[in-house]
Design a protein around this motif. Structure first.
Motif, mmCIF file in Angstrom:
data_model
loop_
_atom_site.group_PDB
_atom_site.id
_atom_site.type_symbol
_atom_site.label_atom_id
_atom_site.label_comp_id
_atom_site.label_asym_id
_atom_site.label_seq_id
_atom_site.Cartn_x
_atom_site.Cartn_y
_atom_site.Cartn_z
ATOM 1 N N ALA A 54 54.547 49.142 44.372
ATOM 2 C CA ALA A 54 55.361 48.309 43.477
ATOM 3 C C ALA A 54 55.857 47.009 44.128
ATOM 4 C CB ALA A 54 56.540 49.111 42.930
ATOM 5 N N PRO A 55 56.330 47.020 45.393
ATOM 6 C CA PRO A 55 56.838 45.766 45.968
ATOM 7 C C PRO A 55 55.774 44.671 46.093
ATOM 8 C CG PRO A 55 57.613 47.658 47.222
ATOM 9 C CD PRO A 55 56.565 48.164 46.294
ATOM 10 N N GLY A 56 54.505 45.054 46.157
ATOM 11 C CA GLY A 56 53.456 44.065 46.343
ATOM 12 C C GLY A 56 52.789 43.603 45.066
ATOM 13 N N ILE A 57 53.225 44.115 43.906
ATOM 14 C CA ILE A 57 52.598 43.778 42.630
ATOM 15 C C ILE A 57 53.620 43.072 41.748
ATOM 16 C CG2 ILE A 57 51.462 44.703 40.572
ATOM 17 C CD1 ILE A 57 50.476 47.023 42.260
ATOM 18 N N ASN A 58 53.233 41.931 41.173
ATOM 19 C CA ASN A 58 54.159 41.112 40.389
ATOM 20 C C ASN A 58 53.806 41.028 38.915
ATOM 21 O OD1 ASN A 58 55.575 40.495 42.746
ATOM 22 N ND2 ASN A 58 54.351 38.673 43.149
ATOM 23 N N GLY A 59 52.875 41.812 38.447
ATOM 24 C CA GLY A 59 52.511 41.732 37.037
ATOM 25 C C GLY A 59 51.593 42.871 36.638
ATOM 26 N N ASP A 60 51.315 42.952 35.346
ATOM 27 C CA ASP A 60 50.426 43.985 34.817
ATOM 28 C C ASP A 60 48.971 43.598 35.050
ATOM 29 O OD1 ASP A 60 52.583 45.480 33.855
ATOM 30 O OD2 ASP A 60 52.629 44.337 31.977
ATOM 31 N N LEU A 61 48.122 44.607 35.040
ATOM 32 C CA LEU A 61 46.694 44.361 35.171
ATOM 33 C C LEU A 61 46.171 43.629 33.940
ATOM 34 C CD1 LEU A 61 44.100 45.069 36.920
ATOM 35 C CD2 LEU A 61 43.743 46.908 35.290
ATOM 36 N N GLU A 62 45.469 42.541 34.153
ATOM 37 C CA GLU A 62 44.870 41.768 33.063
ATOM 38 C C GLU A 62 43.366 42.060 33.004
ATOM 39 O OE1 GLU A 62 46.101 37.529 32.848
ATOM 40 O OE2 GLU A 62 47.120 37.986 34.744
ATOM 41 N N VAL A 63 42.887 42.363 31.812
ATOM 42 C CA VAL A 63 41.449 42.520 31.595
ATOM 43 C C VAL A 63 40.972 41.236 30.928
ATOM 44 C CG1 VAL A 63 39.633 43.885 30.520
ATOM 45 C CG2 VAL A 63 41.694 45.020 31.378
ATOM 46 N N LEU A 64 40.234 40.426 31.649
ATOM 47 C CA LEU A 64 39.846 39.107 31.172
ATOM 48 C C LEU A 64 38.639 39.141 30.233
ATOM 49 C CD1 LEU A 64 40.288 37.123 34.512
ATOM 50 C CD2 LEU A 64 41.960 37.545 32.705
ATOM 51 N N GLY A 65 37.967 40.272 30.177
ATOM 52 C CA GLY A 65 36.839 40.415 29.265
ATOM 53 C C GLY A 65 35.528 40.590 30.011
ATOM 54 N N ILE A 66 34.430 40.555 29.254
ATOM 55 C CA ILE A 66 33.103 40.731 29.840
ATOM 56 C C ILE A 66 32.727 39.447 30.580
ATOM 57 C CG2 ILE A 66 30.666 41.164 29.370
ATOM 58 C CD1 ILE A 66 31.496 42.699 26.882
ATOM 59 N N ASP A 67 32.539 39.573 31.867
ATOM 60 C CA ASP A 67 32.244 38.401 32.688
ATOM 61 C C ASP A 67 30.748 38.076 32.700
ATOM 62 O OD1 ASP A 67 33.276 36.421 34.734
ATOM 63 O OD2 ASP A 67 31.782 37.467 35.953
ATOM 64 N N ARG A 68 29.918 39.115 32.739
ATOM 65 C CA ARG A 68 28.473 38.896 32.770
ATOM 66 C C ARG A 68 27.760 40.224 32.520
ATOM 67 N NH1 ARG A 68 30.507 39.044 37.827
ATOM 68 N NH2 ARG A 68 29.524 40.436 39.354
ATOM 69 N N PHE A 69 26.445 40.118 32.325
ATOM 70 C CA PHE A 69 25.603 41.296 32.189
ATOM 71 C C PHE A 69 24.664 41.377 33.389
ATOM 72 C CE2 PHE A 69 26.746 40.350 27.807
ATOM 73 C CZ PHE A 69 27.051 41.606 27.310
ATOM 74 N N ILE A 70 24.455 42.601 33.878
ATOM 75 C CA ILE A 70 23.453 42.851 34.911
ATOM 76 C C ILE A 70 22.546 43.963 34.404
ATOM 77 C CG2 ILE A 70 24.958 42.075 36.795
ATOM 78 C CD1 ILE A 70 25.616 44.954 37.395
ATOM 79 N N ASP A 71 21.582 44.380 35.191
ATOM 80 C CA ASP A 71 20.654 45.421 34.756
ATOM 81 C C ASP A 71 21.404 46.671 34.345
ATOM 82 O OD1 ASP A 71 18.587 43.751 35.270
ATOM 83 O OD2 ASP A 71 18.070 44.623 37.224
ATOM 84 N N ASN A 72 21.230 47.057 33.070
ATOM 85 C CA ASN A 72 21.796 48.307 32.541
ATOM 86 C C ASN A 72 23.315 48.356 32.606
ATOM 87 O OD1 ASN A 72 19.195 49.397 32.048
ATOM 88 N ND2 ASN A 72 19.045 49.961 34.217
ATOM 89 N N ALA A 73 23.984 47.216 32.694
ATOM 90 C CA ALA A 73 25.441 47.264 32.822
ATOM 91 C C ALA A 73 26.067 45.969 32.330
ATOM 92 C CB ALA A 73 25.836 47.501 34.276
ATOM 93 N N LEU A 74 27.333 46.100 31.966
ATOM 94 C CA LEU A 74 28.167 44.934 31.701
ATOM 95 C C LEU A 74 29.299 44.929 32.721
ATOM 96 C CD1 LEU A 74 30.997 46.026 30.124
ATOM 97 C CD2 LEU A 74 29.320 46.395 28.313
ATOM 98 N N VAL A 75 29.763 43.746 33.051
ATOM 99 C CA VAL A 75 30.771 43.595 34.102
ATOM 100 C C VAL A 75 32.049 43.059 33.482
ATOM 101 C CG1 VAL A 75 31.367 42.508 36.295
ATOM 102 C CG2 VAL A 75 28.995 43.161 35.821
ATOM 103 N N LEU A 76 33.120 43.849 33.601
ATOM 104 C CA LEU A 76 34.440 43.434 33.137
ATOM 105 C C LEU A 76 35.216 42.860 34.318
ATOM 106 C CD1 LEU A 76 35.427 46.493 30.918
ATOM 107 C CD2 LEU A 76 34.872 44.214 30.099
ATOM 108 N N ARG A 77 35.788 41.690 34.119
ATOM 109 C CA ARG A 77 36.595 41.076 35.184
ATOM 110 C C ARG A 77 38.065 41.366 34.936
ATOM 111 N NH1 ARG A 77 35.217 35.734 38.296
ATOM 112 N NH2 ARG A 77 33.905 37.364 39.183
#
Length: 253
Positions: free
Chosen positions: A180-203
């Motif tokens: 907790a002392p080292g974290i200043n905010g909630d986790l943000e899911v920015l969306g699908i960043d790119r596609f790779i073979d057989n997968a999508l990448v969430l940033r």
């Protein structure tokens, strides 16, 4: 010695209190101030001693001025190092203890002299960089940071559902006293960043204190992997791959 002990004790008190930035700045500037003061005192004492024993110091002062001009012309790189370093310190670009990238090298600043920067790399190597070689400084421990984690999942997974799972993992991490002392905010899911073979990448990213972004990022990776295993989330390695029809070589019959 007592003065050094007093200064070191004052730095330790600042580091233990809520003033780490001030402590780092003092640790950066104090050695330089000590050196400059020592040189000034030695020169003044030497001139006074020479004057007291009856030696005319006027020619010495004039010669020192001429010598200084000659050194300035002959050591332009040294003068450039000193001036560049002075401005970097006055503008508080970096301090001892900061993690920076400069002149193509990265590391933690261990020492700042009048003309060089000493960087300790992750593998323990010591990089010594002259101030005049510094054109751009990337300070990775200034004010705050983000632990950025790219999460790859199978193409058949629902990105919205995965995003909710990732936010839960981030919230659980933030609630723990250890993190907790080292974290200043909630986790943000920015969306699908790119596609790779057989997968999508969430940033994703989560805001942290300056020096904790690497540790928080590694812990997030560990917990996401653990949570995905519990929920049997499809990973790129386990995603079904398209099969290629088997063909016979010509003439094989």
């Amino acid at each position: 010695d007592q003065g050094d002990d007093h200064a070191d004790g004052h730095l330790a008190r600042l580091a233990a209190s809520a003033q780490p930035a001030r402590s780092a700045r003092l640790r950066t500037l104090l050695p330089m101030l000590r050196t400059a003061l020592l040189v000034t005192i030695c020169v003044i004492v030497a001139l006074i001693v020479l004057s007291e024993i009856g030696l005319n110091i006027a020619p010495l002062l004039a010669g020192a001025g001429v010598l200084g001009v000659a050194i300035g012309f002959g050591s332009q790189r040294l003068v450039q190092d000193v001036i560049t370093g002075l401005f970097l310190l006055l503008e508080n670009v970096m301090q001892v203890g900061y993690v920076v990238t400069l002149a193509g090298m990265s590391g933690r600043v261990e020492n700042l002299s009048i003309r060089t920067i000493r960087l300790r790399a992750m593998d323990g190597s010591m990089h010594i960089v002259q101030f005049s070689a510094v054109t751009t400084v990337t300070n990775m421990t200034r004010d705050y940071g983000y632990a950025v984690v790219d999460v790859s999942v199978g193409l058949n997974e629902d990105p919205e559902q995965i995003g909710d799972i990732l936010r839960e993992v981030g919230a659980a991490l933030r609630r723990e006293d250890r993190w907790a002392p080292g974290i200043n905010g909630d986790l943000e899911v920015l969306g699908i960043d790119r596609f790779i073979d057989n997968a999508l990448v969430l940033r994703t990213r989560i805001r942290t204190t300056p020096s904790q972004r690497w540790a928080v990022g590694r812990e997030l990776n560990r917990r996401i992997k653990q949570r995905f295993d519990e929920l049997a989330i499809q990973s790129p390695m386990s995603a079904p791959r398209p099969t290629t029809p088997l063909t016979l070589d010509e003439g094989s019959g």
